[in-house]
Write a protein that holds these residues in place. Structure first.
Motif, PDB file in Angstrom:
ATOM      1  N   GLN A  91      33.978  59.318  31.418  1.00  0.00           N
ATOM      2  CA  GLN A  91      34.226  59.160  32.851  1.00  0.00           C
ATOM      3  C   GLN A  91      33.864  57.738  33.290  1.00  0.00           C
ATOM      4  N   LYS A  92      32.681  57.277  32.891  1.00  0.00           N
ATOM      5  CA  LYS A  92      32.247  55.928  33.260  1.00  0.00           C
ATOM      6  C   LYS A  92      33.143  54.862  32.644  1.00  0.00           C
ATOM      7  N   LEU A  93      33.571  55.094  31.415  1.00  0.00           N
ATOM      8  CA  LEU A  93      34.456  54.146  30.744  1.00  0.00           C
ATOM      9  C   LEU A  93      35.783  54.005  31.491  1.00  0.00           C
ATOM     10  N   VAL A  94      36.362  55.125  31.899  1.00  0.00           N
ATOM     11  CA  VAL A  94      37.629  55.103  32.636  1.00  0.00           C
ATOM     12  C   VAL A  94      37.460  54.388  33.971  1.00  0.00           C
ATOM     13  N   LEU A  95      36.392  54.712  34.678  1.00  0.00           N
ATOM     14  CA  LEU A  95      36.156  54.060  35.968  1.00  0.00           C
ATOM     15  C   LEU A  95      35.949  52.560  35.801  1.00  0.00           C
ATOM     16  N   ARG A  96      35.193  52.170  34.792  1.00  0.00           N
ATOM     17  CA  ARG A  96      34.923  50.752  34.559  1.00  0.00           C
ATOM     18  C   ARG A  96      36.194  50.010  34.147  1.00  0.00           C
ATOM     19  N   ARG A  97      37.022  50.651  33.342  1.00  0.00           N
ATOM     20  CA  ARG A  97      38.211  49.982  32.826  1.00  0.00           C
ATOM     21  C   ARG A  97      39.330  49.871  33.861  1.00  0.00           C
ATOM     22  N   TYR A  98      39.522  50.906  34.671  1.00  0.00           N
ATOM     23  CA  TYR A  98      40.706  50.936  35.520  1.00  0.00           C
ATOM     24  C   TYR A  98      40.468  50.695  37.011  1.00  0.00           C
ATOM     25  N   LEU A  99      39.238  50.856  37.496  1.00  0.00           N
ATOM     26  CA  LEU A  99      38.996  50.540  38.899  1.00  0.00           C
ATOM     27  C   LEU A  99      38.657  49.061  39.004  1.00  0.00           C
ATOM     28  N   SER A 100      39.273  48.391  39.945  1.00  0.00           N
ATOM     29  CA  SER A 100      38.992  46.968  40.096  1.00  0.00           C
ATOM     30  C   SER A 100      37.602  46.763  40.686  1.00  0.00           C
ATOM     31  N   LYS A 101      37.071  45.561  40.514  1.00  0.00           N
ATOM     32  CA  LYS A 101      35.754  45.256  41.050  1.00  0.00           C
ATOM     33  C   LYS A 101      35.795  45.114  42.568  1.00  0.00           C
ATOM     34  N   TRP A 102      36.984  44.960  43.109  1.00  0.00           N
ATOM     35  CA  TRP A 102      37.141  44.718  44.535  1.00  0.00           C
ATOM     36  C   TRP A 102      37.943  45.838  45.181  1.00  0.00           C
ATOM     37  N   LYS A 103      37.667  46.092  46.436  1.00  0.00           N
ATOM     38  CA  LYS A 103      38.479  47.014  47.211  1.00  0.00           C
ATOM     39  C   LYS A 103      38.713  46.384  48.579  1.00  0.00           C
ATOM     40  N   TYR A 104      39.690  46.887  49.276  1.00  0.00           N
ATOM     41  CA  TYR A 104      40.031  46.340  50.577  1.00  0.00           C
ATOM     42  C   TYR A 104      39.713  47.356  51.660  1.00  0.00           C
ATOM     43  N   ILE A 105      39.073  46.891  52.714  1.00  0.00           N
ATOM     44  CA  ILE A 105      38.776  47.739  53.858  1.00  0.00           C
ATOM     45  C   ILE A 105      39.273  47.025  55.116  1.00  0.00           C
ATOM     46  N   HIS A 106      39.412  47.787  56.170  1.00  0.00           N
ATOM     47  CA  HIS A 106      39.797  47.191  57.447  1.00  0.00           C
ATOM     48  C   HIS A 106      38.552  47.052  58.308  1.00  0.00           C
ATOM     49  N   PHE A 107      38.309  45.841  58.788  1.00  0.00           N
ATOM     50  CA  PHE A 107      37.127  45.536  59.592  1.00  0.00           C
ATOM     51  C   PHE A 107      37.569  44.661  60.753  1.00  0.00           C
ATOM     52  N   ASN A 108      37.310  45.130  61.968  1.00  0.00           N
ATOM     53  CA  ASN A 108      37.714  44.415  63.186  1.00  0.00           C
ATOM     54  C   ASN A 108      39.200  44.052  63.182  1.00  0.00           C
ATOM     55  N   GLY A 109      40.018  44.983  62.726  1.00  0.00           N
ATOM     56  CA  GLY A 109      41.463  44.777  62.736  1.00  0.00           C
ATOM     57  C   GLY A 109      42.003  43.893  61.632  1.00  0.00           C
ATOM     58  N   GLU A 110      41.159  43.484  60.702  1.00  0.00           N
ATOM     59  CA  GLU A 110      41.599  42.635  59.597  1.00  0.00           C
ATOM     60  C   GLU A 110      41.334  43.319  58.269  1.00  0.00           C
ATOM     61  N   ARG A 111      42.130  42.970  57.296  1.00  0.00           N
ATOM     62  CA  ARG A 111      41.955  43.478  55.944  1.00  0.00           C
ATOM     63  C   ARG A 111      40.978  42.556  55.222  1.00  0.00           C
ATOM     64  N   VAL A 112      39.867  43.135  54.735  1.00  0.00           N
ATOM     65  CA  VAL A 112      38.800  42.345  54.131  1.00  0.00           C
ATOM     66  C   VAL A 112      38.559  42.829  52.702  1.00  0.00           C
ATOM     67  N   ARG A 113      38.395  41.885  51.789  1.00  0.00           N
ATOM     68  CA  ARG A 113      38.102  42.219  50.396  1.00  0.00           C
ATOM     69  C   ARG A 113      36.597  42.274  50.223  1.00  0.00           C
ATOM     70  N   VAL A 114      36.105  43.401  49.685  1.00  0.00           N
ATOM     71  CA  VAL A 114      34.683  43.574  49.439  1.00  0.00           C
ATOM     72  C   VAL A 114      34.470  44.036  48.002  1.00  0.00           C
ATOM     73  N   LYS A 115      33.306  43.713  47.465  1.00  0.00           N
ATOM     74  CA  LYS A 115      33.005  44.125  46.097  1.00  0.00           C
ATOM     75  C   LYS A 115      32.688  45.612  46.079  1.00  0.00           C
ATOM     76  N   ARG A 116      33.258  46.301  45.125  1.00  0.00           N
ATOM     77  CA  ARG A 116      33.024  47.731  44.955  1.00  0.00           C
ATOM     78  C   ARG A 116      31.619  47.936  44.405  1.00  0.00           C
ATOM     79  N   TYR A 117      30.890  48.909  44.925  1.00  0.00           N
ATOM     80  CA  TYR A 117      29.538  49.194  44.464  1.00  0.00           C
ATOM     81  C   TYR A 117      29.587  49.758  43.058  1.00  0.00           C
ATOM     82  N   ASP A 118      28.770  49.226  42.180  1.00  0.00           N
ATOM     83  CA  ASP A 118      28.686  49.702  40.802  1.00  0.00           C
ATOM     84  C   ASP A 118      27.267  50.196  40.569  1.00  0.00           C
ATOM     85  N   SER A 119      27.103  51.477  40.261  1.00  0.00           N
ATOM     86  CA  SER A 119      25.776  52.069  40.125  1.00  0.00           C
ATOM     87  C   SER A 119      25.001  51.535  38.929  1.00  0.00           C
TER      88      SER A 119
END
Length: 122
Positions: A91-119
């Motif tokens: 499970q961890k291997l799949v998540l590490r391999r295929y999920l990008s380190k970054w995700k996009y969220i909407h903040f104050n009407g703009e699309r912002v790139r933030v680093k994905r939390y890695d446990s």
């Protein structure tokens, strides 16, 4: 391919998993090199919807063999299947391999790139 996608969705909604599996096997054998990411995702969703984790993993194996990269929702379904089967390391291997380190969220009407939390970082 769009017709196959619609037909697989209809089989899923009617709970006709056996017929969907027969159609999937036919698609896999006839159109081996031209199966879209969307069709793989549809089949993984169908198996996930019916709690068939082993089948999710089989479709994922075919996906990897054909070098089709899963989208984010499909990755989460695959990881959940590994978790339900008690294979947390995969499970961890799949998540590490295929999920990008970054995700996009909407903040104050703009699309912002933030680093994905890695446990594993803390």
């Amino acid at each position: 391919m769009g017709t196959y996608d619609t037909l697989l969705l209809a089989f899923d909604m009617d709970k006709r998993v056996d017929e969907a599996e027969s159609l999937w096997n036919m698609i896999l054998h006839v159109h081996t090199r031209s199966i879209s990411k969307q069709l793989f995702s549809r089949m993984i969703s169908l198996y996930d919807h019916h709690d068939m984790q082993e089948k999710v993993i089989e479709v994922f194996a075919d996906m990897e063999e054909l070098r089709v990269r899963p989208d984010e929702n499909t990755v989460k379904k695959i990881a959940r299947a590994f978790q339900k089967l008690g294979q947390e390391d995969k499970q961890k291997l799949v998540l590490r391999r295929y999920l990008s380190k970054w995700k996009y969220i909407h903040f104050n009407g703009e699309r912002v790139r933030v680093k994905r939390y890695d446990s594993d970082e803390d």
